[in-house]
Design an enzyme around this catalytic site. Structure first.
Site, PDB file in Angstrom:
ATOM      1  N   TYR A   1      61.174  38.430  -4.120  1.00 19.61           N
ATOM      2  CA  TYR A   1      62.318  38.088  -3.275  1.00 19.61           C
ATOM      3  C   TYR A   1      63.417  39.143  -3.386  1.00 19.61           C
ATOM      4  O   TYR A   1      64.311  39.194  -2.535  1.00 19.61           O
ATOM      5  CB  TYR A   1      62.923  36.739  -3.659  1.00 19.61           C
ATOM      6  CG  TYR A   1      62.027  35.536  -3.476  1.00 19.61           C
ATOM      7  CD1 TYR A   1      60.766  35.640  -2.884  1.00 19.61           C
ATOM      8  CD2 TYR A   1      62.434  34.277  -3.904  1.00 19.61           C
ATOM      9  CE1 TYR A   1      59.953  34.536  -2.741  1.00 19.61           C
ATOM     10  CE2 TYR A   1      61.630  33.165  -3.756  1.00 19.61           C
ATOM     11  CZ  TYR A   1      60.385  33.296  -3.183  1.00 19.61           C
ATOM     12  OH  TYR A   1      59.579  32.197  -3.042  1.00 19.61           O
TER      13      TYR A   1
ATOM     14  N   HIS B   1      52.548  34.175  -8.522  1.00 19.99           N
ATOM     15  CA  HIS B   1      53.061  33.952  -7.177  1.00 19.99           C
ATOM     16  C   HIS B   1      51.953  33.720  -6.155  1.00 19.99           C
ATOM     17  O   HIS B   1      52.105  32.923  -5.229  1.00 19.99           O
ATOM     18  CB  HIS B   1      53.911  35.153  -6.741  1.00 19.99           C
ATOM     19  CG  HIS B   1      54.889  34.844  -5.660  1.00 19.99           C
ATOM     20  ND1 HIS B   1      55.991  35.631  -5.416  1.00 19.99           N
ATOM     21  CD2 HIS B   1      54.950  33.847  -4.748  1.00 19.99           C
ATOM     22  CE1 HIS B   1      56.684  35.118  -4.412  1.00 19.99           C
ATOM     23  NE2 HIS B   1      56.064  34.047  -3.976  1.00 19.99           N
TER      24      HIS B   1
END
Length: 278
Positions: free
Chosen positions: A51, A109
């Site tokens: 991110y 992730h």
């Protein structure tokens, strides 16, 4: 009220049912967003290396007036890393970016690097086990408190569970009205793995859907509140994302229940839009 509720993971660690997602909030803005969220009552935050805002999230946490022990922080390994040494370094690098002594929850992730998602069949079973081995070591060293996975299918979860000594505490996947992966959710539940629902508001796509608005009007709530209650009643932890204080407060204020009949109807509602991993 769901904002007051916590859930115990399979390792005995407690976590708030409603957390703030930070995907697409840039590193310069997220510090302020975290502090605003803490002021309105959030105590759990979700981010990831991919991110690009971990350092800002960290600054928002340690510049707040709330004790670190009262904050639950989740982050995720870079999806491109699938080896033991790379994972060890990624964990230490994340701690440096956060300027914190520990991470509450660390996730793989994705079972595949992003460039391969939906393109090849290789699920990187060995690489994910190398990730997991380094994460287990970080857990034992006190660098993280809980470890889990994200975007994992049944076969990916089975690979970890069948070849490791520590079971994932969560599988973070996309769950919302119009996208309910029932079989995967049941599989994880039977293993004692908690589902975390990212994009519970479907990236905003369904907030103006007339079907959703009709149900929201019935319960005298906003479409966003209806969608969050739906996921909460499915047993999920929810991760609504917003950088707007009014929306943050609204998303935290879930104090009603959808009837069993309406839940059954909403589970069947289908969305035609292609979704994406976050």
């Amino acid at each position: 009220m769901y904002s007051d509720k916590i859930l115990m993971l399979n390792n005995g660690v407690e976590v708030p049912r409603i957390q703030l997602g930070t995907w697409l909030i840039n590193n310069d803005d997220v510090r302020k967003v975290i502090r605003q969220a803490i002021n309105v009552g959030y105590r759990a935050f979700d981010t990831a290396k991919d991110y690009g805002n971990e350092s800002g999230v960290g600054k928002g946490i340690w510049n707040s007036d709330v004790e670190r022990s009262d904050i639950f922080l989740t982050t995720k390994l870079p999806a491109s890393i699938k080896d033991y040494e790379g994972t060890k370094k990624a964990i230490d690098d994340a701690l440096d970016r956060f300027s914190l002594e520990y991470i509450d929850m660390l996730l793989i992730h994705s079972p595949q690097p992003w460039i391969e998602v939906n393109r090849i069949n290789d699920r990187h079973f060995e690489g994910n086990l190398e990730n997991w081995r380094a994460m287990e070591d970080a857990l034992k060293a006190g660098k993280v408190r809980s470890i889990g996975v994200s975007n994992f299918l049944q076969e990916d979860v089975a690979n970890i569970v069948n070849n490791s000594s520590i079971k994932p505490v969560v599988n973070q996947i996309e769950v919302h009205i119009g996208n309910v992966p029932t079989d995967l959710m049941k599989y994880c539940k039977n293993l004692g793995i908690q589902i975390e629902a990212y994009s519970p508001l479907a990236h905003g796509r369904l907030l103006k859907d007339p079907r959703i608005r009709t149900y929201a009007e019935k319960y005298h709530v906003s479409p966003a509140q209806l969608m969050l209650s739906f996921d909460l009643q499915l047993g999920c932890i929810v991760l609504p994302k917003s950088d707007n204080v009014k929306e943050m407060q609204e998303n935290l204020n879930i104090d009603f229940e959808i009837s069993a009949d309406d839940m059954a109807d909403l589970v069947k509602l289908k969305e035609n839009t292609q979704t994406m991993a976050v």
